[in-house]
Structures are given as structure tokens and as C-alpha cells.
Motif scaffolding. Structure first.
Motif, PDB file in Angstrom:
ATOM      1  N   GLY A 160       0.914  -1.207  -0.105  1.00 21.02           N
ATOM      2  CA  GLY A 160       0.065  -0.123   0.083  1.00 21.02           C
ATOM      3  C   GLY A 160       0.811   1.292  -0.050  1.00 21.02           C
ATOM      4  O   GLY A 160       1.914   1.095  -0.051  1.00 21.02           O
ATOM      5  N   GLY A 161       0.220   2.421   0.017  1.00 22.10           N
ATOM      6  CA  GLY A 161       0.877   3.660   0.078  1.00 22.10           C
ATOM      7  C   GLY A 161       0.347   4.871  -0.078  1.00 22.10           C
ATOM      8  O   GLY A 161      -1.157   4.745  -0.120  1.00 22.10           O
ATOM      9  N   SER A 162       0.752   6.183  -0.188  1.00 22.95           N
ATOM     10  CA  SER A 162       0.285   7.460  -0.109  1.00 22.95           C
ATOM     11  C   SER A 162       0.792   8.223  -1.411  1.00 22.95           C
ATOM     12  O   SER A 162       2.055   8.238  -1.437  1.00 22.95           O
ATOM     13  CB  SER A 162       0.078   7.961   0.943  1.00 22.95           C
ATOM     14  N   ILE A 163      -0.068   8.781  -2.141  1.00 24.67           N
ATOM     15  CA  ILE A 163       0.544   9.495  -3.396  1.00 24.67           C
ATOM     16  C   ILE A 163       0.173  11.047  -3.035  1.00 24.67           C
ATOM     17  O   ILE A 163      -1.408  11.002  -2.846  1.00 24.67           O
ATOM     18  CB  ILE A 163       0.137   9.029  -4.653  1.00 24.67           C
ATOM     19  N   GLY A 208      -7.619  16.236 -11.599  1.00 26.83           N
ATOM     20  CA  GLY A 208      -8.473  15.180 -12.103  1.00 26.83           C
ATOM     21  C   GLY A 208      -7.831  13.612 -12.192  1.00 26.83           C
ATOM     22  O   GLY A 208      -8.481  12.833 -12.007  1.00 26.83           O
ATOM     23  N   MET A 209      -6.577  13.905 -12.457  1.00 27.30           N
ATOM     24  CA  MET A 209      -5.786  12.602 -12.477  1.00 27.30           C
ATOM     25  C   MET A 209      -5.799  11.809 -11.230  1.00 27.30           C
ATOM     26  O   MET A 209      -5.586  10.652 -11.057  1.00 27.30           O
ATOM     27  CB  MET A 209      -4.170  12.825 -13.104  1.00 27.30           C
ATOM     28  N   THR A 210      -5.934  12.957 -10.159  1.00 32.73           N
ATOM     29  CA  THR A 210      -5.684  12.333  -8.805  1.00 32.73           C
ATOM     30  C   THR A 210      -6.941  11.632  -8.481  1.00 32.73           C
ATOM     31  O   THR A 210      -6.812  10.397  -7.799  1.00 32.73           O
ATOM     32  CB  THR A 210      -5.677  13.560  -7.712  1.00 32.73           C
ATOM     33  N   LYS A 211      -8.086  12.056  -8.969  1.00 30.25           N
ATOM     34  CA  LYS A 211      -9.282  11.307  -8.808  1.00 30.25           C
ATOM     35  C   LYS A 211      -9.561  10.129  -9.348  1.00 30.25           C
ATOM     36  O   LYS A 211      -9.902   9.157  -8.836  1.00 30.25           O
ATOM     37  CB  LYS A 211     -10.478  12.158  -8.997  1.00 30.25           C
ATOM     38  N   ALA A 212      -8.832  10.197 -10.565  1.00 27.70           N
ATOM     39  CA  ALA A 212      -9.024   8.510 -11.542  1.00 27.70           C
ATOM     40  C   ALA A 212      -8.004   7.680 -10.959  1.00 27.70           C
ATOM     41  O   ALA A 212      -8.242   6.570 -10.761  1.00 27.70           O
ATOM     42  CB  ALA A 212      -8.410   9.115 -12.907  1.00 27.70           C
ATOM     43  N   GLY A 239      -4.971  -0.799  -1.917  1.00 28.23           N
ATOM     44  CA  GLY A 239      -4.333  -0.103  -0.614  1.00 28.23           C
ATOM     45  C   GLY A 239      -3.540   1.147  -0.705  1.00 28.23           C
ATOM     46  O   GLY A 239      -2.868   1.732   0.325  1.00 28.23           O
ATOM     47  N   ILE A 240      -3.666   1.868  -1.904  1.00 27.84           N
ATOM     48  CA  ILE A 240      -2.780   2.954  -2.278  1.00 27.84           C
ATOM     49  C   ILE A 240      -3.934   4.033  -2.310  1.00 27.84           C
ATOM     50  O   ILE A 240      -4.972   4.238  -3.005  1.00 27.84           O
ATOM     51  CB  ILE A 240      -2.183   2.942  -3.653  1.00 27.84           C
ATOM     52  N   ARG A 241      -3.484   5.261  -1.505  1.00 32.98           N
ATOM     53  CA  ARG A 241      -4.352   6.559  -1.694  1.00 32.98           C
ATOM     54  C   ARG A 241      -3.655   7.315  -2.339  1.00 32.98           C
ATOM     55  O   ARG A 241      -2.584   7.758  -2.496  1.00 32.98           O
ATOM     56  CB  ARG A 241      -4.507   6.943  -0.068  1.00 32.98           C
ATOM     57  N   TYR A 248      -8.388   7.392   5.778  1.00 32.75           N
ATOM     58  CA  TYR A 248      -9.628   7.134   5.211  1.00 32.75           C
ATOM     59  C   TYR A 248      -9.760   8.304   4.192  1.00 32.75           C
ATOM     60  O   TYR A 248     -10.917   8.641   3.522  1.00 32.75           O
ATOM     61  CB  TYR A 248     -10.589   7.192   6.268  1.00 32.75           C
ATOM     62  N   SER A 249      -8.574   8.904   3.698  1.00 33.37           N
ATOM     63  CA  SER A 249      -8.780  10.164   2.766  1.00 33.37           C
ATOM     64  C   SER A 249      -8.112   9.819   1.390  1.00 33.37           C
ATOM     65  O   SER A 249      -6.904   9.201   1.340  1.00 33.37           O
ATOM     66  CB  SER A 249      -8.072  11.590   3.238  1.00 33.37           C
ATOM     67  N   THR A 250      -8.974   9.868   0.390  1.00 33.35           N
ATOM     68  CA  THR A 250      -8.193   9.592  -0.970  1.00 33.35           C
ATOM     69  C   THR A 250      -9.127  10.227  -1.934  1.00 33.35           C
ATOM     70  O   THR A 250     -10.676  10.353  -1.780  1.00 33.35           O
ATOM     71  CB  THR A 250      -8.183   8.050  -1.296  1.00 33.35           C
ATOM     72  N   GLY A 251      -8.585  10.658  -2.992  1.00 37.28           N
ATOM     73  CA  GLY A 251      -9.460  11.154  -4.348  1.00 37.28           C
ATOM     74  C   GLY A 251      -9.940  12.441  -3.803  1.00 37.28           C
ATOM     75  O   GLY A 251     -10.767  12.778  -4.464  1.00 37.28           O
ATOM     76  N   SER A 252      -9.198  13.310  -2.804  1.00 33.71           N
ATOM     77  CA  SER A 252      -9.895  14.363  -2.532  1.00 33.71           C
ATOM     78  C   SER A 252      -8.554  15.759  -2.756  1.00 33.71           C
ATOM     79  O   SER A 252      -7.703  15.508  -2.623  1.00 33.71           O
ATOM     80  CB  SER A 252     -10.016  14.353  -0.837  1.00 33.71           C
TER      81      SER A 252
END
Length: 244
Positions: free
Chosen positions: A131-134, A159-163, A172-174, A229-233
Motif C-alpha cells: 500500500g502507500g500514499s501519493i 482530475g488525474m488524482t481522482k481517477a 491500498g494506495i491512497r 480514510y482520505s483518498t481522491g480529495s
């Protein structure tokens, strides 16, 4: 001081400015950090200053082969990647009519294509890590209008972040984006620019510019497990500019 203990991070555009600030904070919080930049002298100097948990790799973020080398070097020195901060970018303030096709493609390559390449290259390494965080650094001009080219590229990062967040959630990658306002850096606080920036600061609800460390605090939160619990934001750090 161990919010990133045991984590392996890559920070692009890390030789100076916000990127250097992010790298410093990550090291302070226990991460092992690969700093990348085209400015080899400043990058090497910062890595030496930060110590054994920092490694500098010269990188052109628009090069697919350079990205592959960065990930290879990271895994060789520190292990699979847990965190990627796509921080590298450039600004451009030309008008639509004054912007050449070469100008336009250059800013898209550096601000937009580099983010795509970074995510694409790093995800397999993050899968190894479990997993990881970008964290993709956009701008308030990824939320509201600004200069042609720059605004376009920063909206694209959003937009790329949301996709990518939707696609990578099962791994498991946010993936989140950060949208800074005007940041107080040596580059803008000099010459004619300084007066214009100080005048603009009067219109900011908080009546001041952000310091690089204030952006780094947000990037740290998103890189850490605290934001699990934060992703695509979008996460905005602009003193209230876009709330007006």
C-alpha cells in the motif's frame, strides 16, 4: 517525531522551495527519503545535510526512463516505495495570445505528464510495500482560473488524482491533491515581485502568505497513516482565498 517511521518516500523537485521543506519534514518524522531534481548541486547538498536517511537522484520528471531509475535506486537503497510526493512543477504567466505551442506543451509535460509518469512508475513498488500514499501538488489554480497553461495543467492534476484514487484503492494506495495558494519563498520575495506579492497578501482573508512549512504539514498528514480514510480529495492551503 515518528509519524513516518519506517516509511520510504520519493519527493520530486526537492532541491529547494516547497520540495526541500517536504523532505526536511519527512526526515524529521522518521522517513527515508529520495530527493529528486534537475539541480544536482543543491540536491546533493541538501541530501548531505539531511544525513544517511536521504538520497539524491538527478531526475528529469518528464522522462519515463528517469522515473524508472528513481524507483530502482529507491528500492536498492531503502526498499519499496510507501510515499510519493509529485511536487516538481513550473509556473508560466503568459497570455493566451502570447503562449506558443512549445510553451504550452512544456508546461503540460512538467506539471501534468510528470505526475502521470510518477504514479504509473511508483504504483508497482507500492504494491510490493502493501500500500502507500501519493500526494500530488496542484494549486489553487487547479480549483479556480488563472494563467493559461498553468491553470490547465493544475486542473489536470486534480482530475488525474481522482481517477488514480479510484483505480488504486483496491491496492491500498491512497491518492490526494494539495492546492497551495501563494507561498512565501525567496524567489517571489525579491525585486518587483515582492511589492506585488505583498499587495496581494492584503486581499487574503488571513492577511498573510503561507510559509513552505505550512504546506509541508498538510503533505505530512496525507503521507502518514493519520489520513488513512482520505483518498481522491482536494486539500486546500490558501489562507481562505478560494472561499471568497
Amino acid at each position: 517525531m515518528d509519524r513516518l517511521k519506517g516509511k520510504v518516500a520519493i519527493v520530486t523537485g526537492a532541491a529547494q522551495g516547497m520540495g526541500a521543506s517536504h523532505a526536511r519534514v519527512f526526515i524529521r518524522e522518521g522517513a527515508r527519503v529520495v530527493l529528486t531534481d534537475l539541480n544536482e548541486d543543491k540536491g546533493q547538498a541538501l541530501a548531505s545535510e539531511l544525513g544517511k536517511n536521504a538520497l539524491f537522484v538527478k531526475q528529469n520528471v518528464t522522462s519515463e526512463s528517469d522515473w524508472a531509475e528513481v524507483v530502482r535506486a529507491t528500492e536498492e537503497h531503502f526498499g519499496p516505495v510507501d510515499i510519493l510526493v509529485n511536487n516538481a512543477g513550473i509556473t508560466m504567466a503568459k497570455s493566451l495570445l502570447d503562449t506558443s505551442l512549445e510553451d504550452y506543451r512544456r508546461i503540460l509535460d512538467i506539471n501534468q505528464v510528470s505526475v502521470f509518469l510518477g504514479m504509473k512508475t511508483v504504483v508497482p513498488s507500492m504494491q510490493k510495500a502493501g500500500g502507500g500514499s501519493i500526494v500530488n501538488v496542484s494549486s489553487i489554480n487547479g480549483l479556480v482560473g488563472g494563467a493559461i497553461g498553468y491553470t490547465d495543467s493544475k486542473f489536470a492534476v486534480r482530475g488525474m488524482t481522482k481517477a488514480a484514487a479510484l483505480e488504486c484503492a483496491s491496492f491500498g494506495i491512497r491518492v490526494n491533491s494539495v492546492h497551495p495558494g501563494v507561498i512565501e519563498t525567496p524567489m517571489i520575495m525579491q525585486g518587483d515581485t515582492k511589492a506585488a506579492v505583498e499587495e496581494f497578501a492584503k486581499s487574503i482573508p488571513l492577511k498573510c502568505l503561507a510559509k513552505s512549512e505550512e504546506v509541508s504539514s498538510l503533505v505530512l498528514y496525507l503521507a502518514s497513516d493519520e489520513s488513512s480514510y482520505s483518498t481522491g480529495s482536494e486539500f486546500v492551503v490558501d489562507g481562505g482565498v478560494t472561499a471568497q
